[in-house]
Scaffold this motif. Structure first.
Motif, PDB file in Angstrom:
ATOM      1  N   MET A 135      34.127  -0.610  16.752  1.00 44.54           N
ATOM      2  CA  MET A 135      33.062  -1.397  17.370  1.00 44.54           C
ATOM      3  C   MET A 135      32.532  -0.701  18.612  1.00 44.54           C
ATOM      4  O   MET A 135      33.225   0.128  19.211  1.00 44.54           O
ATOM      5  CB  MET A 135      33.550  -2.802  17.723  1.00 44.54           C
ATOM      6  N   VAL A 136      31.281  -1.023  18.955  1.00 43.51           N
ATOM      7  CA  VAL A 136      30.750  -0.547  20.224  1.00 43.51           C
ATOM      8  C   VAL A 136      31.254  -1.517  21.276  1.00 43.51           C
ATOM      9  O   VAL A 136      30.917  -2.700  21.257  1.00 43.51           O
ATOM     10  CB  VAL A 136      29.213  -0.488  20.198  1.00 43.51           C
ATOM     11  N   ARG A 137      32.109  -1.004  22.144  1.00 45.63           N
ATOM     12  CA  ARG A 137      32.728  -1.875  23.137  1.00 45.63           C
ATOM     13  C   ARG A 137      31.804  -2.073  24.328  1.00 45.63           C
ATOM     14  O   ARG A 137      31.774  -3.121  24.939  1.00 45.63           O
ATOM     15  CB  ARG A 137      34.058  -1.265  23.590  1.00 45.63           C
ATOM     16  N   GLU A 138      31.026  -1.047  24.624  1.00 46.50           N
ATOM     17  CA  GLU A 138      30.204  -1.115  25.816  1.00 46.50           C
ATOM     18  C   GLU A 138      28.970  -0.223  25.698  1.00 46.50           C
ATOM     19  O   GLU A 138      29.042   0.862  25.120  1.00 46.50           O
ATOM     20  CB  GLU A 138      31.046  -0.644  27.007  1.00 46.50           C
ATOM     21  N   VAL A 139      27.853  -0.712  26.240  1.00 50.52           N
ATOM     22  CA  VAL A 139      26.639   0.106  26.338  1.00 50.52           C
ATOM     23  C   VAL A 139      26.491   0.512  27.790  1.00 50.52           C
ATOM     24  O   VAL A 139      26.600  -0.338  28.680  1.00 50.52           O
ATOM     25  CB  VAL A 139      25.396  -0.706  25.909  1.00 50.52           C
ATOM     26  N   LYS A 140      26.265   1.792  28.049  1.00 51.41           N
ATOM     27  CA  LYS A 140      26.119   2.244  29.431  1.00 51.41           C
ATOM     28  C   LYS A 140      24.745   2.857  29.646  1.00 51.41           C
ATOM     29  O   LYS A 140      24.189   3.494  28.758  1.00 51.41           O
ATOM     30  CB  LYS A 140      27.209   3.261  29.779  1.00 51.41           C
ATOM     31  N   GLY A 141      24.217   2.657  30.870  1.00 50.88           N
ATOM     32  CA  GLY A 141      22.915   3.212  31.198  1.00 50.88           C
ATOM     33  C   GLY A 141      22.308   2.402  32.316  1.00 50.88           C
ATOM     34  O   GLY A 141      22.528   1.184  32.380  1.00 50.88           O
ATOM     35  N   SER A 142      21.569   3.057  33.205  1.00 49.07           N
ATOM     36  CA  SER A 142      20.999   2.290  34.303  1.00 49.07           C
ATOM     37  C   SER A 142      19.630   1.750  33.933  1.00 49.07           C
ATOM     38  O   SER A 142      19.426   0.540  33.893  1.00 49.07           O
ATOM     39  CB  SER A 142      20.946   3.126  35.584  1.00 49.07           C
ATOM     40  N   GLU A 143      18.684   2.654  33.599  1.00 52.58           N
ATOM     41  CA  GLU A 143      17.388   2.147  33.143  1.00 52.58           C
ATOM     42  C   GLU A 143      17.295   2.174  31.634  1.00 52.58           C
ATOM     43  O   GLU A 143      17.008   1.185  30.999  1.00 52.58           O
ATOM     44  CB  GLU A 143      16.262   2.955  33.777  1.00 52.58           C
ATOM     45  N   ARG A 144      17.566   3.354  31.071  1.00 51.73           N
ATOM     46  CA  ARG A 144      17.565   3.525  29.625  1.00 51.73           C
ATOM     47  C   ARG A 144      19.014   3.687  29.170  1.00 51.73           C
ATOM     48  O   ARG A 144      19.866   4.113  29.952  1.00 51.73           O
ATOM     49  CB  ARG A 144      16.759   4.790  29.295  1.00 51.73           C
ATOM     50  N   VAL A 145      19.281   3.358  27.905  1.00 49.01           N
ATOM     51  CA  VAL A 145      20.626   3.578  27.365  1.00 49.01           C
ATOM     52  C   VAL A 145      21.012   5.039  27.547  1.00 49.01           C
ATOM     53  O   VAL A 145      20.206   5.944  27.281  1.00 49.01           O
ATOM     54  CB  VAL A 145      20.666   3.230  25.859  1.00 49.01           C
ATOM     55  N   GLU A 146      22.245   5.309  28.003  1.00 49.95           N
ATOM     56  CA  GLU A 146      22.711   6.686  28.152  1.00 49.95           C
ATOM     57  C   GLU A 146      23.844   7.012  27.185  1.00 49.95           C
ATOM     58  O   GLU A 146      23.934   8.113  26.669  1.00 49.95           O
ATOM     59  CB  GLU A 146      23.147   6.948  29.598  1.00 49.95           C
ATOM     60  N   LYS A 147      24.721   6.046  26.989  1.00 44.17           N
ATOM     61  CA  LYS A 147      25.793   6.265  26.010  1.00 44.17           C
ATOM     62  C   LYS A 147      26.427   4.940  25.599  1.00 44.17           C
ATOM     63  O   LYS A 147      26.208   3.910  26.236  1.00 44.17           O
ATOM     64  CB  LYS A 147      26.862   7.195  26.585  1.00 44.17           C
ATOM     65  N   VAL A 148      27.219   5.008  24.525  1.00 41.97           N
ATOM     66  CA  VAL A 148      27.999   3.832  24.122  1.00 41.97           C
ATOM     67  C   VAL A 148      29.461   4.243  24.035  1.00 41.97           C
ATOM     68  O   VAL A 148      29.777   5.410  23.810  1.00 41.97           O
ATOM     69  CB  VAL A 148      27.551   3.257  22.761  1.00 41.97           C
ATOM     70  N   ILE A 149      30.334   3.259  24.232  1.00 42.95           N
ATOM     71  CA  ILE A 149      31.761   3.512  24.072  1.00 42.95           C
ATOM     72  C   ILE A 149      32.215   2.833  22.788  1.00 42.95           C
ATOM     73  O   ILE A 149      32.021   1.628  22.601  1.00 42.95           O
ATOM     74  CB  ILE A 149      32.543   3.005  25.288  1.00 42.95           C
ATOM     75  N   VAL A 150      32.757   3.649  21.898  1.00 43.91           N
ATOM     76  CA  VAL A 150      33.155   3.168  20.575  1.00 43.91           C
ATOM     77  C   VAL A 150      34.673   3.122  20.532  1.00 43.91           C
ATOM     78  O   VAL A 150      35.335   4.054  20.982  1.00 43.91           O
ATOM     79  CB  VAL A 150      32.632   4.119  19.477  1.00 43.91           C
ATOM     80  N   THR A 151      35.197   2.026  19.996  1.00 42.59           N
ATOM     81  CA  THR A 151      36.647   1.880  19.994  1.00 42.59           C
ATOM     82  C   THR A 151      37.115   1.379  18.630  1.00 42.59           C
ATOM     83  O   THR A 151      36.391   0.668  17.941  1.00 42.59           O
ATOM     84  CB  THR A 151      37.075   0.924  21.140  1.00 42.59           C
ATOM     85  N   ARG A 152      38.296   1.805  18.243  1.00 43.35           N
ATOM     86  CA  ARG A 152      38.839   1.391  16.949  1.00 43.35           C
ATOM     87  C   ARG A 152      39.360  -0.043  17.053  1.00 43.35           C
ATOM     88  O   ARG A 152      39.870  -0.451  18.087  1.00 43.35           O
ATOM     89  CB  ARG A 152      39.962   2.331  16.537  1.00 43.35           C
ATOM     90  N   VAL A 153      39.229  -0.803  15.970  1.00 42.59           N
ATOM     91  CA  VAL A 153      39.743  -2.177  15.994  1.00 42.59           C
ATOM     92  C   VAL A 153      40.844  -2.349  14.953  1.00 42.59           C
ATOM     93  O   VAL A 153      40.909  -1.608  13.968  1.00 42.59           O
ATOM     94  CB  VAL A 153      38.621  -3.224  15.731  1.00 42.59           C
ATOM     95  N   GLY A 154      41.701  -3.321  15.211  1.00 39.61           N
ATOM     96  CA  GLY A 154      42.778  -3.623  14.265  1.00 39.61           C
ATOM     97  C   GLY A 154      42.312  -4.632  13.231  1.00 39.61           C
ATOM     98  O   GLY A 154      41.116  -4.915  13.121  1.00 39.61           O
ATOM     99  N   GLU A 155      43.258  -5.171  12.479  1.00 36.76           N
ATOM    100  CA  GLU A 155      42.906  -6.101  11.418  1.00 36.76           C
ATOM    101  C   GLU A 155      42.247  -7.377  11.942  1.00 36.76           C
ATOM    102  O   GLU A 155      41.480  -8.028  11.248  1.00 36.76           O
ATOM    103  CB  GLU A 155      44.158  -6.487  10.612  1.00 36.76           C
TER     104      GLU A 155
END
Ligand SMILES: Cc1cc2nc3c(=O)[nH]c(=O)nc-3n(C[C@H](O)[C@H](O)[C@H](O)COP(=O)(O)OP(=O)(O)OC[C@H]3O[C@@H](n4cnc5c(N)ncnc54)[C@H](O)[C@@H]3O)c2cc1C
Ligand code: SF4
Lengths: 416, 125
Positions: free
Chosen positions: A217-237
């Motif tokens: 899942m995308v855990r977090e969207v980062k960016g001040s004005e425009r999107v700069e990056k996303v943090i993707v993390t693995r999920v369990g069952e």
């Protein structure tokens, strides 16, 4: 203020509404079709890909080609339509007296009708509904917004894209963006299996070497004005981050394709009962909601993946409207409630009488092979080689079969 | 030496899994196809993959700034981006009708309009 009286007002000019309107006119009903946007056509209008009309026209058409046929048919039948007309609310005075309030370039409209067919489609689930945390920069779109931007207005939403959700809509958007030379970094899916059809994984992702991350899942969207990056993390069952693996993807655009939900705000205000499974109204076999002579069809009833079903439901709603307008004084039927058993996520209609053949539309909860769809109370069964949540099951059950269920309910279930 | 390749058929939503057995560079057997179109697809995919192309082309003076288009038949997959580039350089003049030919010969296919775009004019009502 304009005051007019119609037999039926149809709200929404997509495939379901256009089909309902053409049929209603053919049935001799005085009909008015109201559409919010500047053009008729709903979702297919903005779809450049093929895959439309395989059942109803026996041809594989693009969204635009398909919808032009429905629009032409409605025009030929002489359907009265108003575009740029946004329905705000409905008021119900009695079984045969309803008023529809709408905002239009001509001003505020107040139009009377005996019956209403609500075909306003579904709403996309947005970032807040999928719990997307982090900053709130520009560059986060729903799939439909990105599609309209690109394929109606000719503006590329971004250059480096991350797509959330692997349903067919997300996959189709991945291909469209890749074709336009955007760099599609990844499609992220929280479930352990893809939401869309295998052919779309192949032709939309594999063809362009776009990675698909399942159980992420995308855990977090980062960016001040425009999107700069996303943090993707693995999920369990449990679909929660399990802390085992995490990475960043640099991007300027995030497209949320997290599914659709029938848009029923207007109906809820007049007290229409809704079904938590579909997100749409509870309807009887006439697609009539709990408010008499207020019908629904298409994605406002249940989110369909094949437009052919929206057309079928629209036409059926118009035919039912004619019938029920004719015998609205006859005693109401007694309803048997349709229940969801094992591996049935949703099913419509939810109420049946047992005196009419009924086409059911259903989705399973999870994929399974070599199963039977059964009705617990009657012993009915049908074999399925494969069932998947992405593919709606359409099945006609004859009246005699439904009538066998004497007790007040009919339970559908998938068994091995 | 024979070898096995697997494809998913993309012709219809069934998405059959096709097992292709090839000798040298020739397909000798296709298994798993639910219908004959799958066999054809597998052979084509093995020798020269083809795809239909859909996109939009810019329109001047239209009710909308774009018209959607498609190729009338699949074109070689490795030519898809060449065609995309060519289409990106085109600008049409409204009105555009569905089926109107935009490019007469695009790698053996025609490119046709798939949306109707009327001319932008002050419309009454
Ligand atoms: C990206 C994408 C790709 C798809 N691809 C395919 C495909 O390849 N093949 C296929 O068979 N199906 C496909 N589908 C499914 C198909 O497009 C839908 O099932 C179908 O469009 C639903 O029809 P509808 O008439 O119920 O709703 P919509 O098409 O959503 O139309 C609803 C209409 O109601 C109007 N409206 C909403 N609220 C109001 C209001 N308050 N007042 C007035 N008007 C209002 C809207 O503006 C809209 O025009 C796709 C869907 C998506 C999202
Ligand atoms: S082989 Fe035939 S049935 Fe199977 S996916 Fe291809 S076209 Fe469809």
């Amino acid at each position: 203020m304009i005051e007019q009286k119609y037999d039926v007002i149809i709200i929404g000019g997509g495939p379901a509404g256009l089909s309902a309107a053409a049929k209603a006119v053919e049935n001799g009903l005085k009909t008015l079709l109201l559409e919010n946007r500047e053009m008729l056509g709903g979702i297919p209008f903005q779809c450049v890909h093929t895959g439309f009309g395989i059942h109803c026209f026996k041809e594989d058409l693009t969204g635009g080609e398909f919808i032009a046929r429905l629009i032409d048919r409605a025009v030929e039948k002489g359907v009265e339509t108003m575009v740029k007309t946004h329905v705000l609310k409905i008021q119900v005075y009695s079984a045969l007296e309803k008023t529809v309030y709408a905002a239009s370039p001509k001003g505020f409209l107040k139009i009377q009708a005996k019956a209403i067919i609500y075909a306003a489609g579904a709403r996309e689930r947005h970032q807040y509904e999928i719990g997307l945390a982090g900053d709130r920069p520009d560059g986060v779109y729903t799939a439909g917004e990105a599609q309209a931007l690109m394929d109606v207005y000719g503006v590329l939403p971004g250059k480096k894209i991350v797509i959330i959700g692997s349903g067919d809509v997300g996959l189709i958007m991945a291909r469209r963006l890749a074709m336009e030379r955007a760099e599609v970094k990844a499609v992220i899916e929280v479930l352990p299996y893809p939401g869309g059809l295998t052919r779309n994984i192949v032709q939309c992702l594999n063809d362009f070497n776009i990675p698909l991350y399942l159980s992420h899942m995308v855990r977090e969207v980062k960016g001040s004005e425009r999107v700069e990056k996303v943090i993707v993390t693995r999920v369990g069952e449990d679909m929660k981050p399990d802390g085992s693996f995490e990475f960043e993807l640099e991007c300027d655009t995030v497209i949320v394709s997290a599914g659709l939900k029938p848009d029923v705000d207007i109906l809820e205000k007049i007290g229409v009962e809704t079904d938590p499974a579909t997100g749409g109204p509870v309807v009887n076999e006439f697609y009539e909601t709990s408010v008499p002579l207020v019908f629904t069809a298409g994605n406002a009833l249940v989110v369909n993946d094949l437009v052919d079903y929206d057309v079928e439901q629209g036409e059926a709603a118009a035919t039912h409207a004619l019938k029920l307008l004719g015998d609205y004084l006859s005693p109401r039927l007694e309803w048997r409630r349709v229940e969801r058993g094992r591996n049935i996520r949703l099913i419509v209609p939810q109420l049946v009488s047992g005196s009419k053949d009924v086409v059911f539309y259903s989705r399973v909860q999870y994929p399974e092979d070599n199963v039977r769809l059964t009705i617990r109370e009657t012993g009915f069964e049908k074999r399925f080689f494969k069932v998947k949540p992405a593919e709606m099951i359409r099945i006609m059950i004859p009246a005699e079969e439904l009538a066998k269920a004497r007790r007040g309910k009919i339970t559908f279930e998938v068994v091995r | 030496m024979s070898r096995i390749v697997e494809y998913t058929c993309i012709i219809c939503p069934s998405g059959c899994l096709l097992r292709v057995e090839a000798e040298e560079n020739r397909v000798v057997k296709v298994e798993g196809a639910g219908c004959p179109r799958g066999v054809e697809y597998a052979k084509q995919e093995f020798s020269d993959p083809m795809r239909i192309v859909f996109t939009v082309v810019r329109v001047r003076n239209g009710e909308l700034p774009t018209v959607s288009v498609k190729t009338t038949r699949p074109i070689p997959k490795n030519k898809v981006f060449n065609l995309m580039k060519m289409l990106a350089s085109i600008e049409l003049e409204a009105p555009v009708e569905i089926g109107e030919i935009i490019v007469g010969d695009a790698y053996g296919a025609e490119v046709v309009a798939t949306r109707r775009v009327g001319r932008r004019e002050p419309v009454a009502g």
